[in-house]
Design an enzyme around this catalytic site. Structure first.
Site, PDB file in Angstrom:
ATOM      1  N   GLU A 214      30.222 -93.071  -2.089  1.00  0.00           N
ATOM      2  CA  GLU A 214      28.857 -92.650  -1.811  1.00  0.00           C
ATOM      3  C   GLU A 214      28.310 -92.020  -3.084  1.00  0.00           C
ATOM      4  OE1 GLU A 214      27.234 -93.421   0.764  1.00  0.00           O
ATOM      5  OE2 GLU A 214      28.873 -94.129   2.045  1.00  0.00           O
ATOM      6  N   CYS A 251      21.803 -86.859  -3.634  1.00  0.00           N
ATOM      7  CA  CYS A 251      21.939 -88.276  -3.992  1.00  0.00           C
ATOM      8  C   CYS A 251      20.794 -89.116  -3.445  1.00  0.00           C
ATOM      9  CB  CYS A 251      23.284 -88.822  -3.508  1.00  0.00           C
ATOM     10  SG  CYS A 251      23.533 -88.704  -1.719  1.00  0.00           S
TER      11      CYS A 251
END
Length: 491
Positions: A214, A251
């Site tokens: 991720e 993110c």
């Protein structure tokens, strides 16, 4: 705990032994551990708030929304659906295999390694753990050393609430991570930067270990034109999405914004007003906004602004408080596209605005860069929506809002290309830590001799036809075969 190489090996051996015992496969163990995790979070809420304040300066509201609430939601969702997820699924078989039955049986991968992240050090550590537990794995968690208060809290509390034979925590820095990666795992789950993701993947390749990465990337906003009332909502969602989640250290945070040139002046003035309303306009007294995690990241972000042509593009903010690691929300208008601020992930409270002649040009702009984790597009134009979906590639697309896709258990969360691969959340978390075992059950009734040697032209024709026949056709073929056998005594 922190430990030596021998202790790492001992922890891994203990986790493997616990998995081989079979206790993690039962639904009772899985649901028991999920309830224990919920109890941990509920009984230590105040300690979690304090740890997040120490590490990142998070306000309790933001801490609950992005950390505690995410964990509670995910665990509750898994408890509600875990029995359904664990159940074998019936598979459909070709007629050539009649009579038989098939199942797809989800089984746990084994012993998994989870690397937590510093920007959401509670949720991005425990949310993957929920998937690992739900799927019946044993797990070793390595929290991020860049969030030391949260790392220490997890190390102290998890052994008090959860099965210490099957779930362990090891603290430490990059040296500890390196030692952990030297061992063989059944799955590695990592949240962090693409640079470290490459290291994780290279280490995993030595053991052919599957990984979920991720990562991040430069997530853009595409901003179309709107009515005055809708535009106010759009601006609030952009300001909250950019600066309201760990001060842009996320993110899926907004990295830059694409807008038509004629709309830029109105947009900038609206963003300024909203920033002042949400966070204040005095650097020393900013409210409801996180600080930068450490001096290294503070200096990295400041360096993005050092180039004179970039500094000249600042239209709001830019003030720095090095002592308290605070950077004022900052807006830049058309910085150089080859500057690091437009080629590297910002991961901080800086928002470049790039102007275009027409908003449709945003598609080519995005396609000229690495695939982002998320594309945010504010538009009511269905044609533009379809073009974004069909002509761009990203981990996900969110229309007319920011960040909220992260809390949706019905959607997979994950990247593509440099923004990562693999996904989780809800059932996707269960799948990430499971292997779908194919199971075929056969009987001894109805043995089709044409499947066996010696070969001849008739058997070739039979097999050719059998792959495409329905039940009636197969029955007629068998009757013809029976007559042939009766007449000739052979196949």
């Amino acid at each position: 705990m922190e430990g030596s190489e021998s202790e790492f090996g001992g922890s891994l051996f203990g986790l493997r032994r616990a998995f081989r015992s079979g206790k993690t496969r039962g639904i009772e163990w899985r649901t028991g551990q999920l309830r224990a995790l919920l109890k941990l979070v509920a009984e230590n809420e105040a300690r979690i708030f304090e740890a997040l304040k120490q590490d990142l300066g998070k306000h309790p509201v933001e801490a609950y929304r992005d950390e505690i609430g995410v964990v509670k939601k995910s665990a509750d969702h898994s408890l509600l659906h875990i029995k359904e997820w664990m159940a074998p699924k019936t598979g459909k078989l070709p007629l050539l295999l009649f009579p038989s039955r098939a199942q797809v049986l989800p089984e746990p991968l084994g012993t998994v390694l989870i690397f937590g992240s510093w920007n959401f050090p509670i949720s991005l550590t425990l949310d993957p753990l929920i998937g690992a537990i739900s799927a019946g794995n044993t797990a070793l968690i390595k929290p991020s050393e860049l969030a030391p208060a949260c790392s220490s809290l997890l190390s102290q509390t998890i052994p008090l609430y959860m099965d210490t034979e099957a779930i362990k925590v090891i603290e430490g820095g990059s040296d500890v991570a390196e030692k952990l990666l030297q061992h063989q795992w059944d799955k590695i789950f990592f949240t962090g930067s693409p640079r470290i993701g490459r290291i994780i993947m290279a280490a995993a390749a030595k053991h052919l270990t599957p990984v979920t990465l991720e990562l991040g990337g430069k997530c853009p906003v595409i901003l179309d034109s709107f009515s005055a009332s809708d535009f106010k909502v759009v601006v609030k969602r952009i300001v909250a999405g950019k600066w309201g989640a760990c001060a842009g250290q996320a993110c899926i945070g907004i990295d830059y914004l694409l807008v038509q040139q004629k709309l830029a002046p109105l947009l900038i003035e609206s963003l300024k007003a909203c920033i002042k309303r949400f966070y204040g306009d005095d650097l020393k007294n900013l409210q409801s906004i996180c600080r930068i995690v450490n001096k290294s990241h503070f200096d990295r972000i400041c360096k993005l602004l050092e180039e004179p042509s970039v500094a000249a593009s600042i239209v709001y903010g830019g003030s720095l408080d090095r002592e308290n690691l605070v950077i004022e929300p900052t807006i830049l208008l058309d910085p150089p596209l080859d500057a690091p601020i437009m080629t590297e992930e910002i991961f901080g409270p800086l928002l470049p605005i790039i102007t275009l002649d027409k908003i449709e040009d945003s598609i080519d702009f995005i396609n000229g860069r690495p695939k982002p984790l998320t594309i945010y597009a504010f538009t009511k134009n269905e044609k533009l929506k379809n073009r974004i979906l069909q002509e761009t590639s990203s981990g996900g697309v969110t229309f007319n809002d920011t960040m909220i896709q992260f809390i949706c258990d019905a959607l997979p969360f994950g990247g593509v290309g440099q923004s990562g691969f693999g996904s989780y959340h809800g059932k996707y978390s269960f799948d990430t830590f499971s292997h779908d075992k194919a199971v075929l059950h056969r009987t001894f009734f109805l043995e089709l001799e044409p499947r066996h040697p010696p070969w001849n032209d008739f058997k070739l024709e039979f097999i050719r036809l059998a792959y495409n026949l329905d039940y009636v056709g197969l029955l007629l073929l068998l009757l013809g075969l029976r007559r042939r056998y009766t007449r000739t005594g052979s196949l």
